[in-house]
Design an enzyme around this catalytic site. Structure first.
Site, short mmCIF file in Angstrom:
data_model
loop_
_atom_site.label_atom_id
_atom_site.label_comp_id
_atom_site.label_asym_id
_atom_site.label_seq_id
_atom_site.Cartn_x
_atom_site.Cartn_y
_atom_site.Cartn_z
N TYR A 78 0.68 -1.16 -0.03
CA TYR A 78 -0.06 -0.09 -0.19
C TYR A 78 1.03 1.36 0.05
O TYR A 78 0.43 2.29 0.55
CB TYR A 78 -1.04 0.08 1.10
N ASP A 137 -0.24 -9.99 9.66
CA ASP A 137 0.72 -11.17 9.63
C ASP A 137 2.28 -11.09 9.88
O ASP A 137 2.90 -12.00 10.15
CB ASP A 137 0.45 -11.57 8.09
N HIS A 358 4.48 -7.61 -4.36
CA HIS A 358 3.05 -7.69 -4.84
C HIS A 358 2.29 -6.68 -4.61
O HIS A 358 2.43 -5.80 -3.80
CB HIS A 358 2.59 -8.94 -4.01
N TYR A 439 -10.77 -0.74 0.10
CA TYR A 439 -10.80 0.01 1.42
C TYR A 439 -9.41 0.47 1.76
O TYR A 439 -9.21 1.11 2.65
CB TYR A 439 -11.00 -1.10 2.55
N ARG A 440 -8.47 0.17 0.83
CA ARG A 440 -7.12 0.67 1.19
C ARG A 440 -6.41 0.41 -0.25
O ARG A 440 -6.30 -0.70 -1.02
CB ARG A 440 -6.44 -0.27 2.03
C1 LIG Z 1 3.42 -10.24 3.44
C2 LIG Z 1 2.57 -8.93 3.84
C3 LIG Z 1 1.57 -9.53 4.71
C4 LIG Z 1 0.97 -8.50 5.18
N1 LIG Z 1 -0.23 -8.80 6.24
C5 LIG Z 1 -1.07 -7.96 6.66
C6 LIG Z 1 -1.99 -8.04 7.58
O1 LIG Z 1 -2.30 -9.40 7.93
N2 LIG Z 1 -2.89 -7.18 8.00
C7 LIG Z 1 -2.91 -5.85 7.54
O2 LIG Z 1 -3.55 -5.01 8.16
N3 LIG Z 1 -1.81 -5.67 6.67
C8 LIG Z 1 -1.07 -6.67 6.14
N4 LIG Z 1 0.01 -6.00 5.19
C9 LIG Z 1 -0.03 -4.80 4.81
C10 LIG Z 1 0.99 -3.64 5.49
O3 LIG Z 1 2.39 -4.32 5.39
C11 LIG Z 1 0.87 -3.70 7.11
O4 LIG Z 1 -0.35 -3.27 7.24
C12 LIG Z 1 2.02 -2.85 7.86
O5 LIG Z 1 1.58 -2.97 9.37
C13 LIG Z 1 1.59 -1.37 7.75
O6 LIG Z 1 2.91 -0.62 7.98
P1 LIG Z 1 3.29 0.15 9.29
O7 LIG Z 1 2.45 -0.30 10.33
O8 LIG Z 1 4.74 0.16 9.24
O9 LIG Z 1 2.48 1.53 8.70
P2 LIG Z 1 3.16 2.95 8.26
O10 LIG Z 1 3.96 2.49 6.96
O11 LIG Z 1 4.15 3.47 9.32
O12 LIG Z 1 2.01 3.76 7.98
C14 LIG Z 1 1.20 3.25 6.93
C15 LIG Z 1 0.28 4.82 6.65
O13 LIG Z 1 -0.49 5.37 7.78
C16 LIG Z 1 -0.15 6.74 7.78
N5 LIG Z 1 0.39 6.94 9.02
C17 LIG Z 1 1.27 6.07 9.77
N6 LIG Z 1 1.68 6.53 10.87
C18 LIG Z 1 0.92 7.71 11.04
C19 LIG Z 1 0.99 8.55 12.24
N7 LIG Z 1 1.63 8.53 13.26
N8 LIG Z 1 0.12 9.54 11.93
C20 LIG Z 1 -0.73 9.88 10.86
N9 LIG Z 1 -0.61 9.03 9.84
C21 LIG Z 1 0.06 7.83 9.93
C22 LIG Z 1 0.48 7.09 6.72
O14 LIG Z 1 -0.21 7.65 5.70
C23 LIG Z 1 1.40 5.84 6.23
O15 LIG Z 1 1.50 5.99 4.87
C24 LIG Z 1 0.85 -7.16 4.77
C25 LIG Z 1 1.70 -6.78 3.80
C26 LIG Z 1 2.63 -7.59 3.33
C27 LIG Z 1 3.78 -7.28 2.50
#
Ligand SMILES: Cc1cc2nc3c(=O)[nH]c(=O)nc-3n(C[C@H](O)[C@H](O)[C@H](O)COP(=O)(O)OP(=O)(O)OC[C@H]3O[C@@H](n4cnc5c(N)ncnc54)[C@H](O)[C@@H]3O)c2cc1C
Length: 494
Positions: A78, A137, A358, A439-440
């Protein structure tokens, strides 16, 4: 930009301001063409306190510098850590990584943005282990980044946005605000009462780019006495429809309280390790039961009876004591018990090696067996046209299902990457016809997805823009996030 960078350095110190172009490659989206500089940031800053974040925002306002923020920046598929406009300054919150509070009685934690699922899990275990967190995950993401993006886990607390209770936010003007009951400075209920006096503004800061969240209350699950990881496997459309309808009824009547997943394209060995399978008819469903052993046994008996009516379906379960945090078989059993790991990366990297990328396509539909079967066929057909491997995970809630399907590609191959992104647009159009919103989404498709919300000539987007213009008058924060652009960008592009 130079003036802003000098002020960032004066505020945070030189080490907390990254400007080296090669070092900044770390903040490219790893799931787009790797050589592309389309969204390269101009700098990244690493504040450690809310007050520093507020000062960063004020400096950006003075110099008209766009900011993009992330908590861990692991939002892969995403957009990863990358901004939507080239030359933005990234506010990297990884160094704000304290678990500020754990309340074992009232079952909540308060976390800063850099807190990963691994960190929250460790802190809960260290505090006595009476609380479980839901997790996605992969354990390397942040609690705040994932939850604010409506991320999903797989325990009874698996709808992560639902667990948010009380945010501290730096507004695009640099003011610091707390939502809901936290608006009272000595409030005793900031993280235990979800509503507000007057409008609840918490939702304004989810997936919106309207503020930088610097602290968040997060609700947790009481450790159950017993946990059972349960599996169904079945083949064909009739069984899929019947399993979906029965699972919905179990979720609605409280027999199944977690967020089940139905998988297509994978098989599991006896130790719970997944591998891709070419078997087009095979479906696997995973769900879990939690609670006192008598209740878990009674619910399992109901599942055996009701799912057992589906011809050819097989069921199995593995039962664990709630205090057991070490002996689970495989990732699948761990993830429904809130024990983070990185194991499924291995499966995903089996396609094109370590750098496999992916693109996930995530439309939301109603949870009716017949609709799910039709949609699965539709998706499968779209995949057949492109020659992609069809791998799908249906994320169930009691009334809806997110039809996540995944297109794998090699991000070093420019043509293949472009083709996958183009396929996504084609799939969007088909799901738009069907009335299944997304949704995303990834950075490239944010505007396209936002435009699909066309009721009353797109009033939803216009209202989002109006709110953006009021809260972010200089158009500083997260330009283009979720397809919402501040006035100065809209004027530039018109
Ligand atoms: C193999 C694989 C499996 C995955 N499995 C899942 C799963 O089971 N469930 C799921 O939900 N997702 C999944 N994902 C998607 C994603 O990788 C995860 O949701 C991951 O936790 C998001 O990264 P992050 O928590 O570091 O978010 P970040 O990259 O830190 O944030 C995501 C976005 O949220 C906003 N944001 C972040 N922090 C803030 C803040 N403090 N204030 C305001 N806005 C903010 C920003 O716009 C940012 O771009 C998966 C991805 C992969 C590659």
């Amino acid at each position: 930009m130079h003036g802003a960078l000098a002020e960032f350095e004066a505020l945070l110190g030189q080490a907390a301001v990254i400007t080296d172009p090669v070092a900044l490659h770390e903040f490219r989206d790893p799931f787009t063409y790797r050589e592309s500089d389309q969204w390269d940031a101009a700098a990244a800053v690493l504040p450690t306190t809310t007050e520093q974040v507020a000062e960063v925002v004020k400096i950006a306002n003075r110099f008209g510098v766009p900011l993009w923020t992330f908590s861990q920046g692991r939002n892969n598929t995403y957009g990863g850590p990358a901004p939507r406009v080239k030359g933005a300054v990234i506010v990297n919150l990884r160094n704000m990584n304290r678990v500020i509070e754990i309340d074992e009685d009232l079952a909540f934690a308060v976390v800063e943005p850099g807190v990963r699922w691994f960190d929250l899990y460790d802190a809960l275990e260290a505090a006595g282990g009476r609380l479980w967190t839901s997790i996605p995950d992969l354990g390397w993401g942040s609690v705040i980044g994932n939850s604010t993006e409506y991320g999903r886990g797989y325990t009874p607390f698996g709808d992560h946005a639902e667990n948010i209770c009380g945010l501290e936010v730096v507004l695009p003007t640099g003011e610091i605000m707390r939502t809901g009951m936290g608006g009272m400075s000595n409030s005793q209920t900031s993280h235990v009462y979800k509503h507000a006096f007057g409008p609840q503004l918490q939702g304004l800061f989810q997936s919106s780019g309207l503020g930088i969240i610097t602290r968040m209350g997060f609700w947790l699950q009481r450790r159950p006495e017993t946990y059972a990881s349960c599996w169904l496997s079945f083949e064909g459309d009739e069984a899929l429809a019947a399993a979906v309808d029965r699972m919905r009824e179990f979720m609605l009547d409280g027999t199944v309280t977690n967020y089940p997943v139905i998988l297509h394209g994978v098989a599991l060995d006896d130790d719970g390790n997944p591998s891709f399978t070419p078997d087009d008819d095979l479906w696997l469903a995973r769900f879990a039961l939690y609670g006192r052993p008598e209740i878990v046994d009674a619910h399992w008996a109901a599942c055996e009876r009701v799912f057992g009516e589906i011809p050819g379906l097989t069921l199995r379960r593995r039962v664990y004591d709630g205090t057991d945090r070490t002996s689970h078989a495989g990732h699948e059993d761990r993830v429904m018990a809130g024990i983070p790991d990185m194991d499924i990366l291995e499966l995903f990297q089996s396609v094109y090696g370590e750098d496999t990328a992916h693109l996930d396509f995530s439309p939301v539909g109603p949870l009716r067996g017949s609709d799910v079967v039709e949609t699965a066929h539709l998706m499968q057909g779209l995949y057949e046209k492109t020659g992609e491997r069809f791998f799908s995970g249906l994320m169930l809630s009691p009334r809806s299902v997110i039809h996540i399907s995944t297109m794998f590609f090699d991000p070093h191959d420019e043509q293949q990457t472009a083709a996958v992104y183009a396929n996504y647009s084609a799939m969007l159009a088909v799901m738009r016809e069907r009335g299944y919103p997304i949704y995303r989404t990834n950075l490239q498709h944010m505007d396209e997805v936002a435009e699909q919300f066309d009721f009353n000539d797109g009033v939803l987007l216009r209202v989002n823009e109006r709110i953006k213009d009021v809260l972010d008058p200089n158009g500083i924060l997260q330009p283009g996030k979720s397809g919402v652009w501040a006035k100065r960008y809209r004027e530039q592009n018109s």
